[in-house]
Design an enzyme around this catalytic site. Structure first.
Site, short mmCIF file in Angstrom:
data_model
loop_
_atom_site.label_atom_id
_atom_site.label_comp_id
_atom_site.label_asym_id
_atom_site.label_seq_id
_atom_site.Cartn_x
_atom_site.Cartn_y
_atom_site.Cartn_z
CG ASP A 13 -3.27 -10.61 0.60
OD1 ASP A 13 -4.42 -10.61 0.87
OD2 ASP A 13 -2.75 -9.73 0.38
CD GLU B 90 -6.92 -5.33 1.39
OE1 GLU B 90 -7.44 -4.06 1.57
OE2 GLU B 90 -5.84 -5.71 2.15
CD GLU B 91 -3.23 -6.38 4.20
OE1 GLU B 91 -2.89 -5.39 3.81
OE2 GLU B 91 -3.91 -6.91 4.87
CG HIS C 136 -1.95 -3.96 8.75
ND1 HIS C 136 -1.70 -2.98 7.40
CD2 HIS C 136 -2.93 -4.82 8.25
CE1 HIS C 136 -2.53 -3.19 6.65
NE2 HIS C 136 -3.25 -4.24 7.00
N1 LIG Z 1 -8.24 -4.53 6.03
C1 LIG Z 1 -7.88 -3.74 5.03
C2 LIG Z 1 -6.45 -3.44 5.08
O1 LIG Z 1 -5.71 -3.57 5.69
N2 LIG Z 1 -6.00 -2.78 4.07
C3 LIG Z 1 -4.77 -2.40 3.48
C4 LIG Z 1 -4.62 -2.40 1.94
C5 LIG Z 1 -3.20 -1.93 1.66
C6 LIG Z 1 -2.78 -1.00 0.85
N3 LIG Z 1 -1.39 -1.33 0.74
C7 LIG Z 1 -0.99 -2.16 1.67
N4 LIG Z 1 -2.00 -2.65 2.20
C8 LIG Z 1 -4.81 -1.14 4.34
O2 LIG Z 1 -3.26 -0.89 4.51
O3 LIG Z 1 -5.36 -0.23 4.44
ZN LIG Z 2 -7.80 -6.60 5.20
ZN LIG Z 3 -4.89 -5.46 6.10
#
Ligand SMILES: NCC(=O)N[C@@H](Cc1c[nH]cn1)C(=O)O
Ligand SMILES: [Zn+2]
Ligand SMILES: [Zn+2]
Length: 485
Positions: free
Chosen positions: A106, A172-173, A455
């Site tokens: 994702d 994960e996000e 991001h």
């Molecule tokens: N590459 C890891 C990452 O980007 N993790 C995100 C996890 C997250 C938590 N809430 C939304 N995303 C991060 O922001 O660290």
């Molecule tokens: Zn990531």
């Molecule tokens: Zn990420």
């Protein structure tokens, strides 16, 4: 045992095809305003398509696959299915080590009008070799790197040096919903469980500190994500009619958000910063020797805005201190023009990155108590709701382990440089679950550079990082096998 030269040569020879596969993944699926963004209900179907893409790719490479139903979640008042995790298994040789690889398919949301120079979901290959597109670095590029490794071994008839277990998720996000429970349940099944026999974990989902020196990462910050909702009138109001007549939700919310953090990063929620002990000289020396400068952070931020001129202070701010960031306000007027509205309900969004010994269970009550107390001081007749979204604990690993030895050797073999040993400022909550539930060493072996813009707008992965990074992942597996442990 370094990776066979034929493997390294194969990766170079097939680079263009690997990039085409990345382009296909970035574009999944190509339909208007619908991409593999996990945090948006209307995109959920597309994350599922990305899961199917991964499953098909793995099957074609001879990997035994399984799609795991991770249940449902309530998103924006709707109960919807969580996209399945994609598991892969290849090799059950008791004479080999078993490495569990984790990654996510994702991505974060992206809209061209946020400032992208190109369509975020069309992988654009720039003249300087940058592969620009949402997910190129976080984390579609790295997970496809593992597929490239499998493909090279299969086509060349080279036996994989380790048994592999693959876990790719689509949430994960958005809090990795259901994944911790699945890992715990499988682990409880003992010898019949999917994770039985795993010796160590490798995750490629973070970034180098800079644009020059590869790194191996042994820590991540945890996270709490919090929504502060302030509501009053039943509908938006005309500010000419109601201004200085009613309590305004937006005014209350801004007052609250203004009490969370100072401009120089100090967290104002009592007890949060105080939980962290000061670094001693030995620890500071670790930061001093990293290849990092204030110029690096300012180049990747795109402006001279570092909080300090002292490299060690800046590195500690990212690696061993908590941080509080305010992300946005839902319900606020943000369009062009001068709409004179008093929004009826606004929701501020912020998160706190955590470091040991902080955990969501320790931090959330402090935040709720503080927000309620500060709201009470406003004497407003509006209503406050504090909503605790997802969270995750911080993680720090033991680097005196063969998993790290293999990663360091592989980095030296591929890049001819000793890697920086880093703690990452971001969060991958499932990392700690793997470490604690399976009781094995976990390693982060990043592919991308510090200026990839994960991001952010114009996210990219450099072609050389994708290709050399693929070699790195494959070489790491061979180095793991070569260590007698
Ligand atoms: N590459 C890891 C990452 O980007 N993790 C995100 C996890 C997250 C938590 N809430 C939304 N995303 C991060 O922001 O660290
Ligand atoms: Zn990531
Ligand atoms: Zn990420």
């Amino acid at each position: 045992m370094p990776a066979p030269a034929t493997f390294l040569g194969y990766i170079d020879e097939h680079a263009d095809r690997f990039i085409k596969r990345l382009a296909d993944a970035v574009a999944i699926p190509r339909r208007l305003n619908a991409f593999s963004v996990s945090g948006d209900r209307t995109h959920r179907e597309d994350v599922v398509k990305m899961a199917k893409f991964m499953e098909d790719q793995l099957k074609a490479l001879g990997v035994q696959t399984r799609l795991v139903d991770l249940g449902t979640e309530n998103l924006e008042g709707h109960e919807i299915k969580v996209p399945p995790a994609v598991l892969g298994k290849i090799g059950e040789d008791p004479g080999k080590k078993t490495i569990l690889v984790y990654g996510h398919f994702d991505v974060q949301p992206a809209i061209k009008s946020d400032g992208w120079n190109t369509d975020p979901f069309t992988l654009t290959i720039a003249d300087d070799g940058q592969l620009i597109g949402r997910g190129s670095s976080d984390d579609k590029g790295p997970i496809l790197g593992w597929l490239n490794v499998l493909e090279a071994h299969k086509d060349l008839g080279i036996e994989l040096p380790v048994n592999l277990r693959l876990v790719f998720e689509g949430m994960e996000e958005s809090g990795s919903i259901g994944l911790d429970e699945f890992i715990a349940a499988e682990h409880a099944r003992g010898k019949d469980g999917w994770f039985h026999g795993v010796d160590a974990v490798c995750i490629s989902d973070n970034y180098w500190l800079n644009t020059r020196t590869p790194c191996v990462t042994y820590g991540l910050r945890g996270l709490v994500y919090i929504l502060v909702e302030v509501s009053g009138p039943t509908r938006d109001l005309h500010s000419g009619v109601f201004g200085r007549t009613v309590h305004e939700p937006m005014t209350d919310l801004i007052a609250l958000l203004g009490k969370l953090v100072t401009s120089d990063g100090k967290i104002l929620v009592p007890g949060v910063d105080d939980m962290i002990s000061a670094a001693d000289d030995e620890e500071k020396a670790l930061y001093e020797c990293l290849d990092y400068s204030i110029a690096d952070i300012e180049a990747s931020a795109g402006a001279p805005i570092a909080l300090s001129d002292d490299k060690i202070q800046v590195l500690m701010g990212r690696m061993r201190q908590p941080s509080l960031s305010i992300h946005g306000i839902e319900g606020a007027f943000y369009g062009a023009g001068a709409k004179t509205v008093i929004p009826a309900k606004v929701t501020g969004k912020f998160s706190i990155r955590l470091v040991p010994p902080q955990t969501p269970d320790k931090i959330n009550p402090l935040v709720v108590q503080y927000l309620e107390a500060e709201f009470a001081k406003l004497n407003s007749k509006n209503k406050l709701r504090v909503l605790l979204e997802h969270g995750g604990k911080p993680w720090v690993a033991d680097i005196k382990h063969w998993n790290y030895e293999a990663a360091i050797k592989a980095t030296q073999a591929v890049y001819n440089k000793r890697p920086d040993m880093t703690r990452e400022g971001g969060s991958i909550p499932v990392t700690l679950t793997f470490a604690e539930t399976l009781g094995v060493n976990v390693l982060l072996l990043p592919m991308g550079r510090g200026d990839d813009g994960a991001h952010s707008t114009n996210e990219k992965l450099d072609r050389s990082n994708f290709i050399e990074g693929t070699k790195l992942l494959g070489t790491y597996l061979h180095e793991v096998a070569a260590i007698n442990a």
